[in-house]
Design an enzyme around this catalytic site. Sequence first.
Site, PDB file in Angstrom:
ATOM      1  N   ALA A 106      86.738  31.141  84.584  1.00  0.00           N
ATOM      2  CA  ALA A 106      87.652  30.897  85.699  1.00  0.00           C
ATOM      3  C   ALA A 106      88.827  31.871  85.618  1.00  0.00           C
ATOM      4  O   ALA A 106      89.273  32.243  84.533  1.00  0.00           O
ATOM      5  CB  ALA A 106      88.155  29.460  85.654  1.00  0.00           C
ATOM      6  N   SER A 139      83.441  22.776  91.222  1.00  0.00           N
ATOM      7  CA  SER A 139      83.499  21.804  92.310  1.00  0.00           C
ATOM      8  C   SER A 139      82.165  21.715  93.054  1.00  0.00           C
ATOM      9  O   SER A 139      81.380  22.673  93.078  1.00  0.00           O
ATOM     10  CB  SER A 139      84.604  22.212  93.285  1.00  0.00           C
ATOM     11  OG  SER A 139      84.323  23.487  93.811  1.00  0.00           O
ATOM     12  N   GLU A 143      76.818  21.493  87.224  1.00  0.00           N
ATOM     13  CA  GLU A 143      77.676  20.388  86.775  1.00  0.00           C
ATOM     14  C   GLU A 143      78.843  20.342  87.747  1.00  0.00           C
ATOM     15  O   GLU A 143      79.744  21.193  87.685  1.00  0.00           O
ATOM     16  CB  GLU A 143      78.182  20.638  85.351  1.00  0.00           C
ATOM     17  CG  GLU A 143      77.093  20.742  84.309  1.00  0.00           C
ATOM     18  CD  GLU A 143      76.389  19.434  84.035  1.00  0.00           C
ATOM     19  OE1 GLU A 143      76.823  18.386  84.556  1.00  0.00           O
ATOM     20  OE2 GLU A 143      75.380  19.465  83.308  1.00  0.00           O
ATOM     21  N   ARG A 160      93.546  12.064  79.338  1.00  0.00           N
ATOM     22  CA  ARG A 160      93.111  13.218  78.566  1.00  0.00           C
ATOM     23  C   ARG A 160      93.131  14.444  79.479  1.00  0.00           C
ATOM     24  O   ARG A 160      92.717  14.359  80.634  1.00  0.00           O
ATOM     25  CB  ARG A 160      91.694  12.963  78.045  1.00  0.00           C
ATOM     26  CG  ARG A 160      91.169  14.006  77.118  1.00  0.00           C
ATOM     27  CD  ARG A 160      89.881  13.519  76.488  1.00  0.00           C
ATOM     28  NE  ARG A 160      88.797  13.476  77.463  1.00  0.00           N
ATOM     29  CZ  ARG A 160      87.823  14.393  77.564  1.00  0.00           C
ATOM     30  NH1 ARG A 160      87.788  15.412  76.748  1.00  0.00           N
ATOM     31  NH2 ARG A 160      86.887  14.277  78.477  1.00  0.00           N
ATOM     32  N   CYS A 205      86.075  16.361  84.884  1.00  0.00           N
ATOM     33  CA  CYS A 205      85.145  15.835  85.889  1.00  0.00           C
ATOM     34  C   CYS A 205      84.672  14.449  85.493  1.00  0.00           C
ATOM     35  O   CYS A 205      84.201  13.692  86.332  1.00  0.00           O
ATOM     36  CB  CYS A 205      83.983  16.791  86.119  1.00  0.00           C
ATOM     37  SG  CYS A 205      83.207  17.317  84.610  1.00  0.00           S
ATOM     38  N   GLU A 236      88.099  13.397  94.363  1.00  0.00           N
ATOM     39  CA  GLU A 236      88.308  13.574  92.929  1.00  0.00           C
ATOM     40  C   GLU A 236      89.789  13.892  92.710  1.00  0.00           C
ATOM     41  O   GLU A 236      90.326  14.831  93.298  1.00  0.00           O
ATOM     42  CB  GLU A 236      87.418  14.724  92.441  1.00  0.00           C
ATOM     43  CG  GLU A 236      87.374  14.864  90.943  1.00  0.00           C
ATOM     44  CD  GLU A 236      86.354  15.888  90.473  1.00  0.00           C
ATOM     45  OE1 GLU A 236      85.972  16.774  91.270  1.00  0.00           O
ATOM     46  OE2 GLU A 236      85.939  15.801  89.302  1.00  0.00           O
TER      47      GLU A 236
HETATM   48  P1  ADP Z   1      87.811  24.145  90.125  1.00  0.00           P
HETATM   49  O1  ADP Z   1      88.168  23.148  91.186  1.00  0.00           O
HETATM   50  O2  ADP Z   1      87.520  23.579  88.790  1.00  0.00           O
HETATM   51  O3  ADP Z   1      88.692  25.350  90.094  1.00  0.00           O
HETATM   52  P2  ADP Z   1      85.856  25.822  91.372  1.00  0.00           P
HETATM   53  O4  ADP Z   1      84.522  25.364  91.811  1.00  0.00           O
HETATM   54  O5  ADP Z   1      86.809  26.316  92.383  1.00  0.00           O
HETATM   55  O6  ADP Z   1      86.396  24.589  90.564  1.00  0.00           O
HETATM   56  O7  ADP Z   1      85.739  26.950  90.265  1.00  0.00           O
HETATM   57  C1  ADP Z   1      84.813  26.916  89.224  1.00  0.00           C
HETATM   58  C2  ADP Z   1      84.332  28.301  88.929  1.00  0.00           C
HETATM   59  O8  ADP Z   1      83.683  28.813  90.068  1.00  0.00           O
HETATM   60  C3  ADP Z   1      85.415  29.306  88.579  1.00  0.00           C
HETATM   61  O9  ADP Z   1      84.916  30.172  87.574  1.00  0.00           O
HETATM   62  C4  ADP Z   1      85.623  30.050  89.874  1.00  0.00           C
HETATM   63  O10 ADP Z   1      86.092  31.360  89.686  1.00  0.00           O
HETATM   64  C5  ADP Z   1      84.230  30.085  90.430  1.00  0.00           C
HETATM   65  N1  ADP Z   1      84.153  30.200  91.896  1.00  0.00           N
HETATM   66  C6  ADP Z   1      84.980  29.651  92.817  1.00  0.00           C
HETATM   67  N2  ADP Z   1      84.568  29.962  94.071  1.00  0.00           N
HETATM   68  C7  ADP Z   1      83.441  30.711  93.938  1.00  0.00           C
HETATM   69  C8  ADP Z   1      82.523  31.327  94.862  1.00  0.00           C
HETATM   70  N3  ADP Z   1      82.675  31.223  96.183  1.00  0.00           N
HETATM   71  N4  ADP Z   1      81.480  32.014  94.361  1.00  0.00           N
HETATM   72  C9  ADP Z   1      81.313  32.092  93.027  1.00  0.00           C
HETATM   73  N5  ADP Z   1      82.116  31.541  92.115  1.00  0.00           N
HETATM   74  C10 ADP Z   1      83.175  30.858  92.548  1.00  0.00           C
END
Ligand code: ADP
Length: 481
Positions: free
Chosen positions: A177, A230, A251, A279, A285, A382
């Site tokens: 991320a 997500s 997941e 926590r 999640c 969530e």
């Molecule tokens: P969170 O709500 O935990 O930030 P995300 O689903 O936004 O969850 O992000 C989880 C991972 O997915 C991160 O590594 C993020 O960079 C990546 N991500 C978010 N949007 C995209 C997308 N459109 N395509 C590929 N990866 C993505």
Amino acid sequence: VNRDVRPFLLGGDWTLGHKEKSFPVHDPATGRILAEVADASPVDAIRALDEAVATSSSWAATAPRTRGEVLRRSWELLEERRDEFAGVMSREMGKTLAESHGEITYGGEFLRWFAEEAVRVGGTYGLNPEGNGRIVVAHRPVGPALLITPWNFPLAMATRKVAPAFAAGCTVILKPAEATPLTALLFGQLLIDAGTPSGVLSVLPTISAPEVVSALLEDPRLRKLSFTGSTAVGRVLLAQSARNITRTSMELGGNAPFLVFEDADLDAAVDGAMIAKFRNSGQACTAANRFLVHEPVAEEFARRFAAEVSSLRLGPGTDPASDVGPLIDGRAVERATSLVADAVARGARVLAGGQPSSGPGSFFSPTLLTDVPSNARMVTEEIFAPLAGIATFHDEQEAIRMANATEFGLAAYAYTRDLDRVQRLMDRLEAGMLGVNSGLISNAAAPFGGIKHSGLGREGGALGINEYLDVTYTHIPAPVG
Ligand code: ADP
């Protein structure tokens, strides 16, 4: 602050990438910039895939014992570097040092578990029903794998994917991320130090995740996607994976019910509730999202829970006195604030907290609401914040109905001393994981995963390695005579 740009790992090389661009990583406790990290582009991603493809056969052919020993050595190095990891994790993600150490222990177990699983990939050999042929079932690594991880557990989400991939014999591109790339880069160096051959692993931080990930999913040489994040993004990635029929593990989000029945040990239930909710500042999640309490004990449970919530100390993760750290960013604080306002507008009452804290950093005070109606956003969405809400139920049937009234199906928790009830809950709760009289369910030896919109596949346990293996069947006529 070190303004030098941190390079990323592309195949065997540490590089600034073909564009030589970078992006900042922030400390959520102060809002200040911690580091600049090189920003991987789609061109870098395809180069990483070239390396993953080039090393795929040799890594698959490497003795399982050797691959297992890379993982075992990684676990040992992680233990040696525990303090360095904990510091980086708490600074870039915000969790308390105690929580970072907890994550290192948990995340490290995946390295150790899959070091042991690498040598146990089996198959079967049997006679067909007609009696004239042999059925031989074997496994092989699925091939180059893209592993996408979220920021809330920056180490454990990476070990939970890299370890089974390596154990199975898959080469890996890890895309962490954008909020927490420093832990992933440190982990990449650790895996190299543990003996990962050059080219087998790339770690690609980027602020352009959609472009980088699309480029990889459009390439038929990529054979596997494992994603934690997500449900909204998971859905997009599943659609993109359709193009090349890429194997996927997902997941996704959760909306865990936490059931407290009238026969529960209420002190144990409050202890479990504190862990299941607070926590990681509620940013998990598996976090309890809805506290559903049997009417006869609801007031007493709320009173004891509120006392514990009020005693939590909010502060920077790096301060050993803190019980709860900041949220990941200012947007998360705004969201938590709006969830409280929405619930209160619909009739909920605040028993503890309820406010963002003033000053720098993205802090939200540990909060407990009661009388939360079923249409409140904090019930249907969530939460991902240190925000708990209580609603009551009349009997077990209503409890199960309320618990299942969500499109998600990741975790559930139940406090009761009635064994028959436990077995009914095991059968009827729509969740991939159930904690009975426990607020913490994650374990490297158990299959982690959800049903309904919470995902596909399982991580950890005896099943986890299957996500990275293809099955082949060979037919051989039985010998004549
Ligand atoms: P969170 O709500 O935990 O930030 P995300 O689903 O936004 O969850 O992000 C989880 C991972 O997915 C991160 O590594 C993020 O960079 C990546 N991500 C978010 N949007 C995209 C997308 N459109 N395509 C590929 N990866 C993505």
